[in-house]
Design an enzyme around this catalytic site. Structure first.
Site, short mmCIF file in Angstrom:
data_model
loop_
_atom_site.label_atom_id
_atom_site.label_comp_id
_atom_site.label_asym_id
_atom_site.label_seq_id
_atom_site.Cartn_x
_atom_site.Cartn_y
_atom_site.Cartn_z
CE LYS A 85 -2.81 3.50 1.77
NZ LYS A 85 -1.58 4.35 1.22
CD GLU A 96 12.60 1.06 10.92
OE1 GLU A 96 12.78 2.04 11.58
OE2 GLU A 96 13.20 0.17 10.77
CB CYS A 137 12.07 9.62 9.30
SG CYS A 137 13.16 8.62 8.32
CD GLU A 168 8.32 13.49 12.29
OE1 GLU A 168 7.34 12.98 12.15
OE2 GLU A 168 9.44 12.91 11.68
P1 NAD Z 1 1.31 8.46 7.71
O1 NAD Z 1 1.45 7.75 8.93
O2 NAD Z 1 0.43 9.49 7.69
O3 NAD Z 1 1.12 7.53 6.60
C1 NAD Z 1 2.09 6.38 6.22
C2 NAD Z 1 1.07 5.44 5.38
O4 NAD Z 1 0.23 4.66 6.26
C3 NAD Z 1 0.33 5.81 4.21
O5 NAD Z 1 0.57 4.98 3.25
C4 NAD Z 1 -0.98 6.13 4.76
O6 NAD Z 1 -1.84 5.86 3.65
C5 NAD Z 1 -1.21 4.82 5.60
N1 NAD Z 1 -2.08 4.92 6.60
C6 NAD Z 1 -2.81 6.07 7.00
N2 NAD Z 1 -3.72 5.74 8.17
C7 NAD Z 1 -3.45 4.56 8.34
C8 NAD Z 1 -4.08 3.52 9.17
N3 NAD Z 1 -5.25 3.88 10.29
N4 NAD Z 1 -3.85 2.17 9.23
C9 NAD Z 1 -2.94 1.86 8.43
N5 NAD Z 1 -2.35 2.42 7.44
C10 NAD Z 1 -2.56 3.81 7.27
O7 NAD Z 1 2.74 9.19 7.61
P2 NAD Z 1 3.07 10.11 6.38
O8 NAD Z 1 2.67 11.47 6.34
O9 NAD Z 1 2.87 9.47 5.09
O10 NAD Z 1 4.83 10.26 6.30
C11 NAD Z 1 5.40 10.88 7.18
C12 NAD Z 1 5.89 10.18 8.67
O11 NAD Z 1 6.58 8.96 8.23
C13 NAD Z 1 6.84 10.91 9.20
O12 NAD Z 1 6.37 10.92 10.67
C14 NAD Z 1 8.15 10.42 9.01
O13 NAD Z 1 9.04 10.61 10.10
C15 NAD Z 1 8.06 9.06 9.03
N6 NAD Z 1 8.94 8.29 8.38
C16 NAD Z 1 9.59 7.36 9.15
C17 NAD Z 1 10.75 6.68 8.56
C18 NAD Z 1 11.69 5.67 9.41
O14 NAD Z 1 12.31 4.97 8.78
N7 NAD Z 1 11.34 5.79 10.48
C19 NAD Z 1 11.10 6.64 7.22
C20 NAD Z 1 10.14 7.69 6.39
C21 NAD Z 1 8.99 8.51 6.86
#
Ligand code: NAD
Length: 494
Positions: free
Chosen positions: A187, A263, A297, A394
């Protein structure tokens, strides 16, 4: 050898349907959603909107493909490695097209997308090389018993990823799961789906059996929720925000106790001591905080500078940040692209306002850049205190906040005073200071006199609220496998 980069802002979108069982198909509901180019705010693609029925379809074929005796499970370990290497070859052959799609979808400068696509190839090749290096153990036991362990793929893996590094994240999560012998339902983030679908096409061309990899596009959380609650999904490999990570863990517990790797977010401290090589520190920190418009991140988003060099360092940092060119991915010399969408644009701008209201001093930027595209000026705050919102949260935008400190103990205490623990960095010529800092800091990765050094063979994980489980490095494949113990009675002496 990869062909030379070829930036193309008019790259044709070839794949806009769901990828299930090696076929591109419409969603069951027939619904679609639109994807927007963040640099131009223009329509980029009309994509299929999957829902829980499509998730059921995809999980069913992934489960069938995982059954013992299926074409996928019948492959030898080294044959699985060959398939992954074939996928890496195909990514290499299509490197320009993938890099162009990445820049259109995410907005990052083409040269960065190109570099990240080359990194993706390395990730796939590394895990291709791991398939035949997965071993169990022989365990010594008393009496005539042979005890040994074997590692078995966990089953169907749901891969859920964000939009900030789409090709990199997908390449390693996918190749890790496939190297372990799992099947997957992916996804991608709704904002950046194009390269996931393009990889679907390459998966088929590489010769992976039907059902091994399935990719579902969806705007909103429906597919993520359905996958995490699905009773026939055995593992979720999730990268995203801490808020959603908690929901993933909750869904896993409520459904079938599926395994989960998380992550999550970060607010990583970078610490510069008086004795540091200042040019080196300035280079690494300024690049790492503003690259991908601050949407990284592990970006060094809390910068602690020791008092002896504070004034000089801050002045130089502002000078460097003020020269960063902001713009579209295909413009020359651009380093910083747009925020991913209007929601994140507003979110970052509102954090900047909160910072100002709470009394921090905005010494650079602080506003939207231009009126078309979701760009924000590189922004720097000083006079920030430890209890401010911009210190704790963040922000996920091109915003650096700078603190002054005096001693090692003080900076360790203040740097650890945050809910996240993803990464940290220290700049010093004193090995003792570096080692003491590394030992005391609560973070999954510590960089000394550098930042953002990641490689396929180096494990990556978040401490505290930055995550759970480890990715990258051969040992991380344990998270995608079950350990089975076999006990064999060798003699009958009763
Ligand atoms: P997000 O958590 O909003 O979304 C991530 C994914 O989860 C998307 O595909 C989204 O559609 C899906 N999603 C949304 N709601 C969901 C639910 N209830 N159940 C399951 N899946 C769901 O994050 P974002 O805004 O897309 O990305 C930014 C975040 O990702 C930041 O906090 C960043 O730090 C983090 N990030 C972490 C790493 C790491 O390696 N630690 C790497 C990249 C990004």
């Amino acid at each position: 050898m990869a062909p030379p980069p070829e930036p193309r802002s008019n790259q044709r979108i070839k794949f806009d349907q769901l990828f299930i069982n090696n076929e591109f198909v419409n969603s069951v509901s027939g619904e679609t959603y639109t994807s927007v180019n963040p640099s131009t705010e223009k329509l980029l693609a009309v994509l299929q909107q999957a829902n829980e029925v499509d998730v059921d379809k995809a999980v069913k074929v992934a489960r069938d493909a995982f059954e013992v005796g299926s074409p996928w499970r019948s492959l030898t370990d080294s044959a699985r490695g060959l398939l992954l290497n074939k996928l890496a070859d195909l990514i290499e052959e299509n490197v320009n097209e993938i890099a162009n799609l990445e820049s259109l979808d995410n907005g990052k400068p083409f040269i960065q997308s190109y570099g990240q696509t080359l990194e993706a190839i390395k990730f796939v090749r590394y895990f291709a090389g791991c398939t035949d290096k997965i071993h169990g153990k022989t365990i010594s036991s008393d009496g005539g018993v042979l005890v040994y362990t074997t590692k078995e793929p966990v089953g169907v893996v749901g891969i859920i990823i964000p939009w900030n590094y789409p090709i990199v994240l997908l390449s390693f999560k996918l190749s890790m799961a496939l190297a372990a012998g799992c099947t997957v339902v992916v996804k991608p983030a709704e904002q950046t789906t194009l390269n996931a679908l393009f990889l679907g096409h390459l998966i088929k061309e590489a010769g992976f059996p039907p059902g091994v990899v399935n990719i579902l596009s969806c705007s909103g959380p429906a597919v993520g929720i359905a996958l995490t609650h699905h009773k026939d999904v055995d593992k979720i490999s999730f990268t995203g925000s801490t808020m959603v990570g908690k929901l993933v863990l909750e869904a896993a517990a409520k459904s079938n106790l599926k395994k989960v790797t998380l992550e999550l977010g970060g607010k990583s401290p970078a610490v510069v001591f008086n004795d540091a090589d200042l040019d080196l520190a300035l280079k690494y920190i300024s690049q790492s905080v503003f690259v991908t418009a601050g949407q990284t991140c592990f970006a060094p988003t809390r910068l602690y500078v020791q008092s002896g060099i504070y004034d000089k360092f801050v002045q130089k940092f502002i000078e460097i940040a003020s020269k960063i060119k902001v713009g579209g991915p295909f413009e020359a010399d651009v380093f910083q692209g747009p925020q991913i969408d209007s929601v994140f644009l507003e979110r970052v701008l509102s954090y900047i306002e909160i910072g100002k209201k709470e009394g921090a001093k905005c010494v650079l930027g602080g506003k939207r850049h231009g009126s078309v595209g979701y760009f924000i000026e590189p922004t720097v705050f000083t006079e920030v205190t430890d209890d401010m919102t911009i210190t704790k949260d963040e922000i996920f935008g091109p915003v650096e906040i700078i603190f002054k400190f005096d001693t090692l103990d003080e900076v360790i205490r203040r740097a650890n005073n945050n809910k996240y623990g993803l990464a940290a960095g220290v700049f010093t010529e004193n090995l003792n200071t570096a080692v003491q800092f590394s030992k005391a800091i609560q973070a999954g990765t510590v960089w000394v006199n550098q930042w953002a050094n990641l490689s396929p063979q180096t494990p990556f994980s978040g401490h505290k609220m930055s995550g759970m489980g480890t990715e990258l490095g051969i040992d991380s494949l344990d998270g995608l496998m079950n350990t089975k113990v076999t006990n064999i009675r060798l003699s009958s002496d009763e």
